[in-house]
Write a protein that holds these residues in place. Sequence first.
Motif, mmCIF file in Angstrom:
data_model
loop_
_atom_site.group_PDB
_atom_site.id
_atom_site.type_symbol
_atom_site.label_atom_id
_atom_site.label_comp_id
_atom_site.label_asym_id
_atom_site.label_seq_id
_atom_site.Cartn_x
_atom_site.Cartn_y
_atom_site.Cartn_z
ATOM 1 N N GLY A 262 0.793 -1.211 0.000
ATOM 2 C CA GLY A 262 0.000 0.000 0.000
ATOM 3 C C GLY A 262 0.827 1.262 0.000
ATOM 4 O O GLY A 262 0.452 2.268 0.576
ATOM 5 N N MET A 263 1.986 1.262 -0.591
ATOM 6 C CA MET A 263 2.840 2.436 -0.597
ATOM 7 C C MET A 263 3.377 2.677 -2.010
ATOM 8 O O MET A 263 4.497 2.309 -2.336
ATOM 9 N N PRO A 264 2.562 3.239 -2.837
ATOM 10 C CA PRO A 264 2.933 3.417 -4.248
ATOM 11 C C PRO A 264 4.021 4.464 -4.450
ATOM 12 O O PRO A 264 4.609 4.546 -5.540
ATOM 13 N N GLU A 265 4.282 5.281 -3.431
ATOM 14 C CA GLU A 265 5.288 6.339 -3.581
ATOM 15 C C GLU A 265 6.718 5.765 -3.646
ATOM 16 O O GLU A 265 7.657 6.490 -3.944
ATOM 17 N N LEU A 266 6.829 4.507 -3.367
ATOM 18 C CA LEU A 266 8.156 3.951 -3.125
ATOM 19 C C LEU A 266 8.388 2.636 -3.890
ATOM 20 O O LEU A 266 7.511 1.793 -3.929
ATOM 21 N N ASP A 267 9.527 2.546 -4.500
ATOM 22 C CA ASP A 267 9.927 1.225 -5.017
ATOM 23 C C ASP A 267 11.295 0.922 -4.398
ATOM 24 O O ASP A 267 12.154 1.801 -4.289
ATOM 25 N N LEU A 268 11.511 -0.318 -4.025
ATOM 26 C CA LEU A 268 12.735 -0.652 -3.311
ATOM 27 C C LEU A 268 13.120 -2.111 -3.567
ATOM 28 O O LEU A 268 12.280 -2.983 -3.637
ATOM 29 N N PHE A 269 14.427 -2.308 -3.698
ATOM 30 C CA PHE A 269 14.922 -3.687 -3.794
ATOM 31 C C PHE A 269 16.247 -3.766 -3.052
ATOM 32 O O PHE A 269 17.000 -2.784 -3.004
ATOM 33 N N ALA A 270 16.476 -4.920 -2.421
ATOM 34 C CA ALA A 270 17.735 -5.069 -1.679
ATOM 35 C C ALA A 270 18.237 -6.506 -1.830
ATOM 36 O O ALA A 270 17.445 -7.428 -1.958
ATOM 37 N N VAL A 271 19.560 -6.662 -1.867
ATOM 38 C CA VAL A 271 20.153 -8.020 -1.879
ATOM 39 C C VAL A 271 21.284 -8.084 -0.878
ATOM 40 O O VAL A 271 21.959 -7.078 -0.606
ATOM 41 N N LEU A 272 21.474 -9.265 -0.328
ATOM 42 C CA LEU A 272 22.637 -9.521 0.513
ATOM 43 C C LEU A 272 23.202 -10.866 0.078
ATOM 44 O O LEU A 272 22.543 -11.880 0.184
ATOM 45 N N LYS A 273 24.388 -10.842 -0.449
ATOM 46 C CA LYS A 273 25.018 -12.113 -0.845
ATOM 47 C C LYS A 273 26.205 -12.350 0.087
ATOM 48 O O LYS A 273 27.178 -11.592 0.096
ATOM 49 N N SER A 274 26.052 -13.413 0.898
ATOM 50 C CA SER A 274 27.103 -13.686 1.891
ATOM 51 C C SER A 274 28.360 -14.227 1.224
ATOM 52 O O SER A 274 28.293 -14.930 0.215
ATOM 53 N N ALA A 275 29.479 -13.888 1.854
ATOM 54 C CA ALA A 275 30.737 -14.514 1.439
ATOM 55 C C ALA A 275 30.755 -15.925 2.014
ATOM 56 O O ALA A 275 29.846 -16.296 2.776
ATOM 57 N N ARG A 276 31.782 -16.715 1.673
ATOM 58 C CA ARG A 276 31.843 -18.095 2.157
ATOM 59 C C ARG A 276 31.782 -18.134 3.684
ATOM 60 O O ARG A 276 31.060 -18.902 4.283
ATOM 61 N N GLU A 277 32.577 -17.227 4.285
ATOM 62 C CA GLU A 277 32.553 -17.124 5.736
ATOM 63 C C GLU A 277 31.501 -16.071 6.089
ATOM 64 O O GLU A 277 31.451 -15.023 5.445
ATOM 65 N N VAL A 278 30.704 -16.376 7.075
ATOM 66 C CA VAL A 278 29.613 -15.456 7.398
ATOM 67 C C VAL A 278 30.163 -14.087 7.816
ATOM 68 O O VAL A 278 31.160 -13.984 8.522
ATOM 69 N N GLY A 279 29.531 -13.056 7.284
ATOM 70 C CA GLY A 279 29.980 -11.706 7.591
ATOM 71 C C GLY A 279 28.957 -10.980 8.446
ATOM 72 O O GLY A 279 28.083 -11.609 9.056
ATOM 73 N N GLY A 280 29.056 -9.654 8.474
ATOM 74 C CA GLY A 280 28.164 -8.912 9.365
ATOM 75 C C GLY A 280 27.382 -7.800 8.670
ATOM 76 O O GLY A 280 27.114 -6.775 9.265
ATOM 77 N N ASP A 281 27.103 -8.046 7.372
ATOM 78 C CA ASP A 281 26.312 -7.013 6.661
ATOM 79 C C ASP A 281 24.839 -7.050 7.118
ATOM 80 O O ASP A 281 24.345 -8.093 7.529
ATOM 81 N N LEU A 282 24.229 -5.913 7.005
ATOM 82 C CA LEU A 282 22.795 -5.889 7.331
ATOM 83 C C LEU A 282 22.100 -4.776 6.557
ATOM 84 O O LEU A 282 22.734 -3.811 6.123
ATOM 85 N N TYR A 283 20.847 -5.006 6.352
ATOM 86 C CA TYR A 283 19.997 -3.915 5.841
ATOM 87 C C TYR A 283 18.623 -4.099 6.459
ATOM 88 O O TYR A 283 18.267 -5.205 6.889
ATOM 89 N N ASP A 284 17.882 -3.037 6.483
ATOM 90 C CA ASP A 284 16.523 -3.155 7.051
ATOM 91 C C ASP A 284 15.720 -1.931 6.605
ATOM 92 O O ASP A 284 16.294 -0.907 6.220
ATOM 93 N N PHE A 285 14.451 -2.065 6.612
ATOM 94 C CA PHE A 285 13.551 -0.914 6.322
ATOM 95 C C PHE A 285 12.200 -1.166 6.980
ATOM 96 O O PHE A 285 11.783 -2.323 7.109
ATOM 97 N N PHE A 286 11.618 -0.104 7.384
ATOM 98 C CA PHE A 286 10.311 -0.220 8.070
ATOM 99 C C PHE A 286 9.683 1.174 8.156
ATOM 100 O O PHE A 286 10.391 2.177 7.970
ATOM 101 N N THR A 287 8.427 1.173 8.352
ATOM 102 C CA THR A 287 7.758 2.467 8.523
ATOM 103 C C THR A 287 7.588 2.716 10.013
ATOM 104 O O THR A 287 7.386 1.783 10.792
ATOM 105 N N VAL A 288 7.736 4.030 10.369
ATOM 106 C CA VAL A 288 7.507 4.365 11.782
ATOM 107 C C VAL A 288 6.164 5.049 11.982
ATOM 108 O O VAL A 288 5.602 5.015 13.060
#
Lengths: 110, 641
Positions: free
Chosen positions: B420-446
């Motif tokens: 229900g939010m037509p004002e916004l288009d968004l895409f995200a990817v996280l591709k881990s390396a062989r050894e687990v890393g500490g990348d993160l992303y997040d999104f939410f409405t307040v």
Amino acid sequence: MNISTKKEASALLVTVAGRMDAVTAPEFEKSILDFIAQGERNFLINLSGLEYISSAGLRSILASAKRLKEQNGKLVFSGLQGHVKEVFSISGFHGIFKIYDSDAEGLKGF
Amino acid sequence: MITFKKGIAFKLALIFSGSVTLIFVIIFGAYYSFTRKMIEKNTAENARNLTLGTVARIDGILRSVQQVPENMAGTLERGTVNKEELIGLIKSAVEKNPEIYGYGISFAPYAFDKNSLYMSPYYCRANKSLSWLGSDTYQYLLADWYQIPKELGKSRWSEPYYDEGGGNILMATYSVPFYRLVNGKRTFTGVITADMSLQWLREMMAAIKILDTGYAFLLSKNGNFVTHPDHTFIMNETIFGVAESLGDKKLRGIGRGMIGGQAAFVHTQRLDAGKPGFLYYTPVTSSGWSLAVLFPQDELLADLTHLNWLVLLLSAAGMLVLFGVVVSEARSITGPLTHMADATAEIAAGNLDVKMPETRSEDEVAILSRAFSAMQLSLKNHIARLTEATAARERIESELNIARDIQLSILPKIFPPFAGMPELDLFAVLKSAREVGGDLYDFFTVDEDNFCFVIGDVSGKGVPASLFMAVTKTLFKATAVSGTPPEVVLDNVNTELSRGNDKAMFVTAFFGILNIKTGVIAFSNGGHNLPVVMRKDGSVKYLWKTGGMVVGAMEGMKFEPGTLTLAPGDRLFLYTDGVTEAMDKNKVLFSDERLLRELEQLHGLPVKEVLNRLLAMLVDYSGGDQSDDITMMLLEYKGRS
């Protein structure tokens, strides 16, 4: 990564060359902690030969600095360039560490 | 099984035996040559002594015979004698000298009697008769025994000969010319001859015994055999004839030396059998003969030869013993080596419990064996440790995989996020390396209008990083309540993370709040890579610097606020350093510049397409060896339509 040290009057000059990443950073951290254990308090880290630093490298620097702070020691840098300089700038490290252009200036700062 | 035929033992034995044989051959050769020379020298000495007496005796007998006609020549030269006196002289010469067989005085024609052509009385011991030589049938004036002394003007022994008239015995004649003064001139008057049987000579020579088959012989002035054990040789063969028939040039030379009156010790063939021997010859000066003694080589060197055989036999036996000893000793060395090789092969095949061969001595092989045992033990321990470590690592790896799964599972994965939010288009990817890393992303409405998004990268890798990441994500969501500006959110998260953070872990984070009504983004940057602003017109550039320390490193850090306004169609690209610091196989970074260029190229494509293409590009760039997590988020503000 290659670490060499030279004892100067006011501080220990540590020259780091090569790459500081998740693999090599612990080595750096260990060597600094060893020097601290030996009684060294003032460190000038020359990074002019460092080609690359990852977040793991930054963390090891930070960990060393924290330990040193507990001992009332001091950690400063010289010779930053290229990628390393950029990373220091983006990560805000240039805000919490003293960074000099040359070793001579850095040694005077202690 | 020891295959020592080509092994060290055999080679060693061969080398030893070969060397010893060589040394032995040299010593033996020197010894043999020296001994043989000594024997030859002794033989020459013996021969000289042996012949010395014989020659003296022969010379003595010959001289005593010579004396008689020579004295008589003096008598005849000093005065004249009548016929009776002449006969008396002849008879008494034969009777007083037993060696003389026959005796005669032959005058030159008309020298004794002006009327008589021949005057030659001859007395023979055998029949005790006086005969008168010289007749139409016997022209003694032409005989050698008369002619030669006359012509030479010297006394002379004739060549030995068989006296066919007198019992076929070997004889030699001594002829002495005598002279008288005729008109004050010394004139040849005749020849006195003394015949001598050489029977005694044969006996004397036969009495000379040299070893078993050696013998002595006499050569005449002309090289005829005067005596020889083989009677057919006597006065029948010359040494030159023998040399000719044997084809022996050396023998011819020896013959010349012998008739030349020399003495020498030479190595030669035996004259009869053609076998080798040593010959010593010396002259009999009175007659010009040559006495030779022959030593058969085989007999002479028989002792030496026996000794040689004995030494050879003993050496061969010794060599066999040596060979055996070396082989057995070498095998005692190589035996354990072979066992060791077998044991090593077994170890190589994986049987670490195989037993190394026992060694008795304290030699190098024993040391090697002990070293092998030590190696075996340490290998065993090492493998045990390795197995343990591998098991542990596998366990940790599986735990890391679980950690990665957890890391990925707590990230939002539904795009576009809010139906229900037509004002916004968004895409995200996280591709881990062989050894687990500490990348993160997040999104939410307040709240209705405000949309929060965060991208971050925890320092380091592994489980600590992923735990830190989970905590960070949770903290952001908990802290970002409606109305709180981004720099305050960062401040709060920083404070929470800094507490008790001994390991000095930190997270770089970019936190923004988009007002979907206005397109204004309020943001704060905690040491994170600068996002890229992609305008609708296709221009791309990095967001201006905002400074800001990494989050969680130190308490009390202040974070700067910033704002950015997106027009409809503008995009914001966020990423972690896994993008710009992706490395190719030469460790060359993908770089900020390249990223900007690629984004420019991808202008106008749907957000999902842009990220997928970038990801494919990065995977390709790093050649499948991704060193760090790659996280990207692309946000497009569409505006209110």
